[in-house]
Design a protein around this motif. Structure first.
Motif, mmCIF file in Angstrom:
data_model
loop_
_atom_site.group_PDB
_atom_site.id
_atom_site.type_symbol
_atom_site.label_atom_id
_atom_site.label_comp_id
_atom_site.label_asym_id
_atom_site.label_seq_id
_atom_site.Cartn_x
_atom_site.Cartn_y
_atom_site.Cartn_z
ATOM 1 N N VAL A 57 0.838 -1.193 0.000
ATOM 2 C CA VAL A 57 0.000 0.000 0.000
ATOM 3 C C VAL A 57 0.871 1.240 0.000
ATOM 4 O O VAL A 57 1.730 1.417 0.864
ATOM 5 N N HIS A 58 0.655 2.094 -1.012
ATOM 6 C CA HIS A 58 1.318 3.398 -1.057
ATOM 7 C C HIS A 58 0.380 4.412 -0.422
ATOM 8 O O HIS A 58 -0.799 4.499 -0.791
ATOM 9 N N GLY A 59 0.889 5.196 0.517
ATOM 10 C CA GLY A 59 0.046 6.049 1.339
ATOM 11 C C GLY A 59 -0.462 7.328 0.708
ATOM 12 O O GLY A 59 -0.597 8.345 1.406
ATOM 13 N N GLU A 61 -0.624 6.750 8.818
ATOM 14 C CA GLU A 61 -1.626 6.399 9.830
ATOM 15 C C GLU A 61 -2.700 5.497 9.220
ATOM 16 O O GLU A 61 -3.183 4.565 9.872
ATOM 17 N N TYR A 62 -3.030 5.766 7.980
ATOM 18 C CA TYR A 62 -4.029 4.925 7.302
ATOM 19 C C TYR A 62 -3.445 3.550 6.982
ATOM 20 O O TYR A 62 -4.136 2.534 7.113
ATOM 21 N N ILE A 63 -2.163 3.531 6.593
ATOM 22 C CA ILE A 63 -1.525 2.241 6.312
ATOM 23 C C ILE A 63 -1.466 1.383 7.569
ATOM 24 O O ILE A 63 -1.826 0.199 7.550
ATOM 25 N N SER A 64 -0.997 1.962 8.678
ATOM 26 C CA SER A 64 -0.813 1.199 9.919
ATOM 27 C C SER A 64 -2.103 1.063 10.726
ATOM 28 O O SER A 64 -2.110 0.389 11.753
ATOM 29 N N GLY A 65 -3.174 1.696 10.262
ATOM 30 C CA GLY A 65 -4.470 1.596 10.923
ATOM 31 C C GLY A 65 -5.411 0.675 10.158
ATOM 32 O O GLY A 65 -5.292 -0.557 10.235
ATOM 33 N N PRO A 66 -6.352 1.236 9.407
ATOM 34 C CA PRO A 66 -7.347 0.420 8.694
ATOM 35 C C PRO A 66 -6.748 -0.618 7.746
ATOM 36 O O PRO A 66 -7.240 -1.747 7.677
ATOM 37 N N THR A 79 -5.133 -3.488 9.802
ATOM 38 C CA THR A 79 -6.192 -4.284 10.432
ATOM 39 C C THR A 79 -6.839 -5.217 9.421
ATOM 40 O O THR A 79 -7.057 -6.402 9.685
ATOM 41 N N ALA A 80 -7.148 -4.675 8.236
ATOM 42 C CA ALA A 80 -7.776 -5.480 7.198
ATOM 43 C C ALA A 80 -6.864 -6.612 6.746
ATOM 44 O O ALA A 80 -7.309 -7.741 6.502
ATOM 45 N N ALA A 81 -5.569 -6.316 6.638
ATOM 46 C CA ALA A 81 -4.609 -7.345 6.228
ATOM 47 C C ALA A 81 -4.497 -8.445 7.279
ATOM 48 O O ALA A 81 -4.451 -9.643 6.952
ATOM 49 N N ARG A 82 -4.442 -8.050 8.555
ATOM 50 C CA ARG A 82 -4.356 -9.042 9.629
ATOM 51 C C ARG A 82 -5.614 -9.923 9.647
ATOM 52 O O ARG A 82 -5.528 -11.143 9.810
ATOM 53 N N ASP A 83 -6.771 -9.295 9.497
ATOM 54 C CA ASP A 83 -8.022 -10.052 9.493
ATOM 55 C C ASP A 83 -8.101 -11.016 8.311
ATOM 56 O O ASP A 83 -8.715 -12.088 8.407
ATOM 57 N N SER A 84 -7.469 -10.630 7.201
ATOM 58 C CA SER A 84 -7.495 -11.461 5.999
ATOM 59 C C SER A 84 -6.378 -12.491 5.979
ATOM 60 O O SER A 84 -6.382 -13.397 5.146
ATOM 61 N N GLY A 85 -5.394 -12.312 6.859
ATOM 62 C CA GLY A 85 -4.300 -13.260 6.934
ATOM 63 C C GLY A 85 -3.263 -13.105 5.841
ATOM 64 O O GLY A 85 -2.626 -14.086 5.439
ATOM 65 N N ILE A 86 -3.075 -11.873 5.348
ATOM 66 C CA ILE A 86 -2.040 -11.650 4.335
ATOM 67 C C ILE A 86 -1.061 -10.586 4.829
ATOM 68 O O ILE A 86 -1.452 -9.642 5.519
ATOM 69 N N PRO A 87 0.203 -10.715 4.495
ATOM 70 C CA PRO A 87 1.196 -9.707 4.882
ATOM 71 C C PRO A 87 0.939 -8.394 4.156
ATOM 72 O O PRO A 87 0.427 -8.382 3.027
ATOM 73 N N ILE A 88 1.317 -7.302 4.790
ATOM 74 C CA ILE A 88 1.156 -5.987 4.182
ATOM 75 C C ILE A 88 2.500 -5.267 4.155
ATOM 76 O O ILE A 88 3.259 -5.301 5.119
ATOM 77 N N VAL A 89 2.785 -4.628 3.028
ATOM 78 C CA VAL A 89 4.013 -3.869 2.838
ATOM 79 C C VAL A 89 3.648 -2.393 2.747
ATOM 80 O O VAL A 89 2.778 -2.011 1.968
ATOM 81 N N GLY A 90 4.298 -1.556 3.553
ATOM 82 C CA GLY A 90 4.032 -0.127 3.546
ATOM 83 C C GLY A 90 5.002 0.617 2.651
ATOM 84 O O GLY A 90 6.179 0.281 2.579
ATOM 85 N N GLU A 97 3.999 0.127 17.350
ATOM 86 C CA GLU A 97 3.237 -1.077 17.682
ATOM 87 C C GLU A 97 2.538 -1.636 16.447
ATOM 88 O O GLU A 97 2.561 -2.846 16.203
ATOM 89 N N ASN A 98 1.902 -0.769 15.678
ATOM 90 C CA ASN A 98 1.205 -1.200 14.467
ATOM 91 C C ASN A 98 2.138 -1.019 13.272
ATOM 92 O O ASN A 98 2.117 -0.011 12.585
ATOM 93 N N CYS A 99 2.956 -2.030 13.048
ATOM 94 C CA CYS A 99 4.000 -1.943 12.027
ATOM 95 C C CYS A 99 3.696 -2.899 10.879
ATOM 96 O O CYS A 99 3.351 -4.068 11.103
ATOM 97 N N PRO A 100 3.818 -2.430 9.635
ATOM 98 C CA PRO A 100 3.648 -3.339 8.491
ATOM 99 C C PRO A 100 4.684 -4.463 8.547
ATOM 100 O O PRO A 100 5.692 -4.369 9.248
ATOM 101 N N ASP A 101 4.438 -5.512 7.796
ATOM 102 C CA ASP A 101 5.356 -6.650 7.783
ATOM 103 C C ASP A 101 6.664 -6.321 7.076
ATOM 104 O O ASP A 101 7.700 -6.934 7.341
#
Length: 220
Positions: A29-31, A45-50, A53-64, A81-85
């Motif tokens: 995700v590009h911010g 903030e949007y990357i590490s927030g919504p 959360t969506a990536a964790r719920d879906s079970g896929i890694p997220i790159v910021g 604390e809320n850090c992309p993979d």
């Protein structure tokens, strides 16, 4: 993917929620939104927030991705604390390709103009190996090198800065370097970029003019 069409209506998180069912194994995700292009800062903030959360719920890694230009940008976000993979470096690597060394060693490298020229020579060597060393190959390599120089000139040597670090969109007037080559490398004039190309590829065609093709080299 970007955060959405406009910054006021980001919807990347909603799309991320469906990616696993579409067969995706990870997401970057590009911010910024589509309409933002490269103006204003990336919305981490949007990357590490919504999005996270969506990536964790879906079970896929997220790159910021967005505005990573110094090693501190990675370390600071990694400690949150809320850090992309993982993190993706884009324009920062086009402006200063040694950024990965800086991140690894966690230091700002005051690279000299001669060391930078060695990087340019290596690029030219690989271009000629790929496209050939005939006139067609040389000019093909020059074309891509000039596009790259439209990013490279934006680098401000660490030794000339009053404060470190600076952001990617930090603007200053044309600088006078510590030697002639460093000054040439900082030139905003595309005619000087052609001169730099001649240092590694030999004389350019007579009356050659260059205009960057991609607008992403712009300040924003």
């Amino acid at each position: 993917m970007r955060i959405g069409k406009t910054e006021n209506t980001p919807n990347a998180h909603a799309i991320i929620s469906q990616l696993r069912s579409w067969g995706a194994s990870w997401v970057t995700v590009h911010g910024r939104s589509k309409t933002q292009r490269y103006s204003r800062k990336a919305d981490w903030e949007y990357i590490s927030g919504p999005c996270l959360t969506a990536a964790r719920d879906s079970g896929i890694p997220i790159v910021g991705n967005g505005d990573i230009y110094n090693w501190e940008d990675v370390v600071r976000r990694r400690e949150q604390e809320n850090c992309p993979d993982a993190f993706m470096v884009a324009r920062g690597a086009l402006i200063k390709p040694w950024i990965f060394r800086e991140i690894k060693e966690q230091r700002h490298w005051d690279i000299s103009s001669s060391e930078r020229l060695d990087i340019y020579k290596d690029f030219a060597k690989k271009g000629l190996e790929h496209w050939g060393a005939d006139n067609i190959g040389v000019e093909k390599t020059r074309k891509f090198f000039l596009e790259w120089l439209s990013f490279l000139y934006r680098y401000i040597p660490v030794g000339l800065l009053e404060t470190v670090p600076i952001t990617m969109n930090h603007r200053i007037p044309p600088i006078k370097g510590r030697d002639h080559l460093e000054t040439l490398m900082a030139s905003h004039d595309s005619r000087d970029w052609i001169r730099i190309s001649e240092l590694v590829l030999g004389p350019a065609p007579e009356n050659l003019k260059f205009t960057p093709r991609h607008k992403s080299n712009a300040w924003g």
